[in-house]
Each structure stands twice: as structure tokens, then as C-alpha cells.
Design a protein around this motif. Structure first.
Motif, mmCIF file in Angstrom:
data_model
loop_
_atom_site.group_PDB
_atom_site.id
_atom_site.type_symbol
_atom_site.label_atom_id
_atom_site.label_comp_id
_atom_site.label_asym_id
_atom_site.label_seq_id
_atom_site.Cartn_x
_atom_site.Cartn_y
_atom_site.Cartn_z
ATOM 1 N N VAL A 120 25.195 1.501 1.084
ATOM 2 C CA VAL A 120 24.140 0.796 0.356
ATOM 3 C C VAL A 120 22.763 1.199 0.883
ATOM 4 O O VAL A 120 21.840 1.473 0.100
ATOM 5 N N ARG A 121 22.611 1.258 2.208
ATOM 6 C CA ARG A 121 21.307 1.630 2.775
ATOM 7 C C ARG A 121 20.929 3.061 2.403
ATOM 8 O O ARG A 121 19.760 3.345 2.112
ATOM 9 N N GLU A 122 21.890 3.961 2.411
ATOM 10 C CA GLU A 122 21.597 5.339 2.035
ATOM 11 C C GLU A 122 21.271 5.441 0.543
ATOM 12 O O GLU A 122 20.414 6.245 0.146
ATOM 13 N N THR A 123 21.928 4.632 -0.264
ATOM 14 C CA THR A 123 21.600 4.600 -1.692
ATOM 15 C C THR A 123 20.159 4.158 -1.897
ATOM 16 O O THR A 123 19.416 4.736 -2.700
ATOM 17 N N LEU A 124 19.737 3.141 -1.168
ATOM 18 C CA LEU A 124 18.370 2.648 -1.285
ATOM 19 C C LEU A 124 17.354 3.632 -0.711
ATOM 20 O O LEU A 124 16.181 3.596 -1.086
ATOM 21 N N ARG A 125 17.795 4.483 0.196
ATOM 22 C CA ARG A 125 16.883 5.531 0.692
ATOM 23 C C ARG A 125 16.708 6.624 -0.346
ATOM 24 O O ARG A 125 15.585 7.027 -0.672
ATOM 25 N N LEU A 126 17.827 7.106 -0.883
ATOM 26 C CA LEU A 126 17.771 8.227 -1.815
ATOM 27 C C LEU A 126 17.328 7.795 -3.217
ATOM 28 O O LEU A 126 16.695 8.564 -3.934
ATOM 29 N N HIS A 127 17.639 6.546 -3.566
ATOM 30 C CA HIS A 127 17.297 6.041 -4.903
ATOM 31 C C HIS A 127 16.628 4.664 -4.799
ATOM 32 O O HIS A 127 17.169 3.673 -5.303
ATOM 33 N N PRO A 128 15.466 4.568 -4.163
ATOM 34 C CA PRO A 128 14.818 3.250 -4.064
ATOM 35 C C PRO A 128 14.451 2.740 -5.454
ATOM 36 O O PRO A 128 13.968 3.512 -6.296
ATOM 37 N N PRO A 129 14.699 1.461 -5.740
ATOM 38 C CA PRO A 129 14.358 0.926 -7.073
ATOM 39 C C PRO A 129 12.879 1.115 -7.407
ATOM 40 O O PRO A 129 12.536 1.480 -8.522
ATOM 41 N N ALA A 130 12.011 0.853 -6.436
ATOM 42 C CA ALA A 130 10.571 1.053 -6.621
ATOM 43 C C ALA A 130 10.181 2.322 -5.867
ATOM 44 O O ALA A 130 9.942 2.285 -4.655
ATOM 45 N N VAL A 131 10.139 3.447 -6.580
ATOM 46 C CA VAL A 131 9.841 4.728 -5.925
ATOM 47 C C VAL A 131 8.400 4.786 -5.444
ATOM 48 O O VAL A 131 8.059 5.515 -4.506
ATOM 49 N N ILE A 132 7.523 4.033 -6.101
ATOM 50 C CA ILE A 132 6.173 3.821 -5.573
ATOM 51 C C ILE A 132 5.931 2.311 -5.575
ATOM 52 O O ILE A 132 6.403 1.602 -6.468
ATOM 53 N N LEU A 133 5.230 1.821 -4.554
ATOM 54 C CA LEU A 133 4.959 0.390 -4.488
ATOM 55 C C LEU A 133 3.912 0.017 -5.530
ATOM 56 O O LEU A 133 3.117 0.849 -5.974
ATOM 57 N N VAL A 134 3.927 -1.254 -5.915
ATOM 58 C CA VAL A 134 2.918 -1.748 -6.840
ATOM 59 C C VAL A 134 1.537 -1.466 -6.253
ATOM 60 O O VAL A 134 1.285 -1.687 -5.069
ATOM 61 N N ARG A 135 0.650 -0.948 -7.089
ATOM 62 C CA ARG A 135 -0.651 -0.492 -6.606
ATOM 63 C C ARG A 135 -1.418 -1.582 -5.871
ATOM 64 O O ARG A 135 -1.512 -2.716 -6.327
ATOM 65 N N ARG A 136 -1.981 -1.208 -4.720
ATOM 66 C CA ARG A 136 -2.833 -2.095 -3.943
ATOM 67 C C ARG A 136 -4.295 -1.806 -4.256
ATOM 68 O O ARG A 136 -4.645 -0.724 -4.735
ATOM 69 N N CYS A 137 -5.144 -2.775 -3.952
ATOM 70 C CA CYS A 137 -6.566 -2.640 -4.263
ATOM 71 C C CYS A 137 -7.367 -3.245 -3.113
ATOM 72 O O CYS A 137 -7.486 -4.469 -3.015
ATOM 73 N N PRO A 138 -7.912 -2.423 -2.171
ATOM 74 C CA PRO A 138 -8.617 -2.973 -1.013
ATOM 75 C C PRO A 138 -9.835 -3.784 -1.426
ATOM 76 O O PRO A 138 -10.565 -3.406 -2.347
#
Length: 524
Positions: A372-390
Motif C-alpha cells: 500500500v505504501r509503495e502504491t501511494l508513492r508511485l501513484h499518489p492520489p494528489a500528484v500535486i498538492l492543492v495550490r498554496r498562496c503565501p
């Protein structure tokens, strides 16, 4: 299903090309002036990045799979660089060291979000946990969710509910043995039923429950599909009032649909309370929130609209990501049959051949946990995090990031970093088989190791980690213990993914389940 966007050139697909061109031209002087001001405001080293065109910046060069695109650019410009998307300045971070600076060292500055039109509409104007500013109201919602719905105590109390839905899934799959099934669809239905039951318990029963869940599933997929469409209003906010592509109008129609479903459920729940008296047994989340509203305590009270926005966060966040991850787990097991046999052997040893999987077995399954951990490494559901805004100018990696810039953390690029991972493109669960508790913690899900961020990090880390971890492992264990899996004869397994609000398989997994045990009682 998320539609794959063939091009990020939004003007190619709109039915009002002239309107787009004219509207963009009107904003030209504003864009140029804004770019000059932004450059002057940057008092540190100028960020590297590809040169863009006037007015539109780098929009012409964007590719459908943004995580691949960002990783490719990092090889040319380094781990931090700038892109110009219309009127918006994006800063992309592609290394764990930079992620650490932004998500831990300067977490407070990067806690606000930059919401797209669709997200802001469907969150009732950005008052939910995902799109709201990092303020007291956001902290209140997060505390309520983490301490009530997602607490270990509450999740433990809901185990029988999860078990019931998982057994229904097994029974349904057993009725389809030796025939191709949609793995994602089966898992999604199970997850949706679990989440709905946790949110409003026994408010809905029988045909009414089935009807609402079916309707919500249709609504959910339309939301995902609309969210995947590039919107000119997101690149040029000054044009939002024109809604050139009609995306804002479509989002508002979906909001009306969603609001009607939630209002109906809340009304039904309140009628039950009045006719049947005090709720017996464990409280569902809806009952708990209604009680908070009645107490009128400023520290915990929320509005009816906030409650609906919170429901939306939980329903969407708790279904698609988990279902997608399980689909990837089974896909990787089919691709690697020796690994599937090893996981099944571990399950037979821990669970037994004449037993069904229970959540209590999960801590005793280290190899499946590694899968499961390797699946989440190779195929993370959110490949980019929701955009942040400083919220103010800040420095990362020696570069000054201006206030209001849109900062993207490319999780997939970090998970593919050869300096952090040996053979990063290969599926190797063994890399997560650890010998000490400290090693296990090293690759936990809460974002403390910035080489591994499947659920994000910092104060905006996913609030549903505990439920996701339980459901992904429980579902994967059940599917692997109860059945052997293979693709239909003459079909080739496809392991490519596509970009979206959740990174899904390009071609959904259709696989044939074969019962592993002769005792039919294990499938009811």
C-alpha cells in the motif's frame, strides 16, 4: 470518470473563440503592468523558468499531465522555477528540501489556498476545509472533523458499518466470478456507502438510501469532470464575471443539485428526531453537528451552510482517493503476480484459509502494508498538492516568492527523485519493509518525511488519513484474500495514469475475480 484533457489551450475548445480573444486582448495592458510590478516586487534572486508569450505567458506550452510536465521542466530549470499562467504567477517546487521549507519551516505563510472558480462555487464561496483561508473558522471545522468524525474512537465505533459494506462487496463480486468487473466501481460504491452512513447514519433506509447514493454518485462524477476542465477565468480572474466558457454557470447548477440533496437529508433527519425522540446508539456526524448548532457556543458553533460544505469535503475526499488507490493496488498485484502470491500467503498465515479479513488483522500484515505504501508513492492520489498562496513575501531556496503567488508542490516529482529513492520508477514494496518502529515512522502518512507526501504535510495535511489508511488496507486485503485476479483474456494491463484532481488510471481496471476458497460461506 475524469475526462482526459487533450490540451491546456482552453481557447481551442470553447464555442466562443472571438469572445475569448477580445476579452484577453482587453486585459493586455493590465497583464503587462502586473508582470512588471511583480518583477520589481521580487527583491531576491529572480526565479528561473521558461520565457512566455505576452498576455498568455506559458499557457501554450502546457501539457495535459501537469505532474509529468513539471518534473520535465525541473530537469531544465532546477527544483524551483516560475511559470506565468495568464495573469497568475506560479512557483513550482520539485524537491523535498524545498517542500520542507514551505510546508514546515514556513507553514503558516503557505497555509492559504488559491481556489479555482469551480472549487469556490462548490464550497459555498470557500467556507469549507479545502478552500477556506487559514483562519479561526477553518481551524474550527478542522478540529470538529479530526476530533469527532475522524477520531480513532469514532472510527472504531463505526467498524461494523465498514465490515457490513465490505462483505456486501465480496458477495456481489462472488456473484460475478469468472466475468470481468469494474474494480474501481465496486470499491467506489462500498466507500460511498461507508461515508454516507458515517455522515447521517440511519436517516435514510431501503430504496430511499439507494436512490440518494446513486444520485450522489452521478453528482460526484460530474463535479470531478467539471473540475478537470481548464477555465479561462482561473487564468484571467478579471474575466470571471463574463464566464466565457460557462463553467461557472455549470458549477452553480451542480451546487443547487448538491444543496438539494443535503437539505433533503437534513430535513429528514430532523423529522426523525422529532417523531422518534432522542437518537439511540452511537451518534452520526449530522446529529453531532446539529447539536453544535443548537448550543450556540462561539467556539464550536457552525452554520448550516458550513455543515453542507463540510459534508461535501468529506464525501468527495473520502471516496475517490481511496477507491483509486485500491484500484492501483490490484493493478500492481496483477502486473506483479509473485508479489500477489506473497501478499496472499501472508494473509493466509495471519487470517487463515477458512476465515475472512477483519480490520484487527491489518497491523499483522507488514508486506501488504508495504504494498500500500509503495502504491501511494508511485501513484499518489494528489500528484500535486492543492495550490498554496503565501500571505506575504517569503524566501525559499534563496528565491523571493511574492505575496499572492500560486505555489505548487509537485509530489509526484519528489516521489520520483532518484536521490531519495533507489529505482524510483519501479514498483518495489520491499523498500518499505522495515526492521524497527523508527523506520516505520520514517515513512508515515502525516508528512514528516518530505520525500514521501501522499497526503500532504503541515497544517493542511489531509484530515482523513486515519480513515483512508484503514479503508485502503482493509479493502485491498479483502480483495486479495478472497479472490485471485487477472485481466480478461486477450487484454493487456495498462498502468499509465492521467492528471486530475485525483490521479486515476488512464484506462480503468477491468479484471476477472476467481474465488480462492471452496467454502461459499466466506463469500456471504
Amino acid at each position: 470518470m475524469i475526462s482526459k484533457v487533450s490540451s491546456w489551450s482552453w481557447w481551442k475548445d470553447t464555442g466562443n473563440n472571438n469572445g475569448v480573444v477580445i476579452s484577453v486582448a482587453v486585459t493586455s495592458l493590465l497583464v503587462i503592468s502586473w508582470s512588471v510590478i511583480s518583477r520589481k516586487r521580487n527583491g531576491g534572486k529572480l526565479l528561473p523558468g521558461p520565457r512566455g508569450w505576452p498576455l498568455i505567458g506559458n499557457l501554450l506550452s502546457l501539457e495535459p499531465d501537469l505532474h509529468f510536465y513539471f518534473t520535465k521542466l525541473a530537469k531544465v530549470y532546477g527544483p524551483i522555477y516560475k511559470l506565468q499562467w495568464g495573469m497568475k504567477c506560479l512557483v513550482v517546487l520539485n524537491s523535498s528540501a524545498l517542500a520542507k521549507e514551505g510546508l514546515r519551516d514556513q507553514d503558516a505563510k503557505f497555509a492559504d489556498r488559491d481556489g479555482p472558480v469551480v472549487g469556490m462555487v462548490l464550497s459555498y464561496g470557500g467556507i469549507d476545509m479545502v478552500w477556506s483561508a487559514s483562519d479561526s473558522e477553518w481551524r474550527k471545522l478542522r478540529k470538529i472533523s479530526a476530533h469527532e468524525l475522524m477520531s480513532n474512537t469514532n472510527l472504531d465505533s463505526c467498524y461494523n458499518l465498514r465490515r457490513k459494506e465490505v462483505r456486501k462487496m465480496v458477495k456481489d463480486l462472488y456473484s460475478k466470478i469468472e466475468t470481468p468487473v469494474d474494480v474501481y466501481g465496486s470499491v467506489f460504491t462500498t466507500n460511498l456507502n461507508v461515508i454516507m452512513s458515517m455522515l447521517w447514519g440511519g436517516t435514510l433506509t431501503g430504496d430511499e438510501k439507494t436512490s440518494i447514493n446513486t444520485e450522489f454518485r452521478q453528482l460526484f462524477h460530474e463535479i470531478v469532470e467539471l473540475s478537470a476542465q481548464p477555465n479561462v477565468s482561473d487564468f484571467f480572474p478579471i474575466l470571471e464575471c463574463l464566464d466565457i466558457q460557462g463553467i461557472g454557470k455549470k458549477a452553480k447548477a451542480l451546487l443547487v443539485w448538491m444543496d438539494r440533496i443535503f437539505a433533503s437529508i437534513i430535513d429528514q433527519h430532523m423529522k426523525l428526531e422529532r417523531t422518534e425522540g432522542e437518537h439511540k446508539g452511537s451518534k452520526d456526524f449530522l446529529q453531532f453537528l446539529l447539536e453544535l448548532m443548537e448550543k450556540q457556543d462561539p467556539k464550536t458553533q457552525i452554520t448550516m451552510t458550513q455543515m453542507k460544505a463540510l459534508f461535501m469535503d468529506i464525501a468527495v475526499g473520502g471516496t475517490d482517493t481511496t477507491s483509486t488507490t485500491v484500484e492501483w493496488v490490484i493493478s500492481e498485484m496483477i502486473q506483479n503476480p509473485d508479489m500477489m502470491k506473497r501478499a496472499q500467503a501472508e494473509l493466509e498465515e495471519v487470517v487463515g484459509k477458512n476465515n475472512i479479513v477483519e480490520e484487527s488483522h491489518i497491523p499483522k500484515l507488514p508486506y501488504l502494508d508495504a504494498v500500500v505504501r509503495e502504491t501511494l508513492r508511485l501513484h499518489p492520489p494528489a500528484v500535486i498538492l492543492v495550490r498554496r498562496c503565501p500571505d506575504s513575501p517569503c524566501t525559499i531556496g534563496g528565491y523571493t516568492i511574492p505575496k499572492g503567488a500560486k505555489v505548487i508542490f509537485n509530489v509526484w516529482g519528489m516521489h520520483m527523485d532518484a536521490e531519495a529513492w533507489n529505482n524510483p520508477t519501479e514498483f518495489l514494496p520491499e523498500r518499505f519493509l522495515t526492521s524497527t518502529p523508527d523506520d516505520t515512522h520514517k515513512y508515515g502518512y502525516k508528512g514528516n518525511n518530505f520525500n514521501y507526501l501522499p497526503f500532504g504535510s503541515g497544517r493542511r495535511v489531509c484530515v482523513g488519513i486515519s480513515l483512508a489508511e484503514r479503508m485502503v488496507t482493509y479493502l485491498s486485503a479483502t480483495l486479495l484474500h478472497s479472490f485471485d485476479w487477472q485481466v480478461p483474456e486477450g487484454t493487456k494491463l495498462d498502468l499509465t495514469g492521467k492528471f486530475g484532481i485525483v490521479s486515476r488510471k488512464s484506462i480503468p481496471l477491468v479484471a476477472v475475480p476467481t474465488p480462492r476458497f471452496s467454502n461459499p460461506e466466506l463469500y456471504v
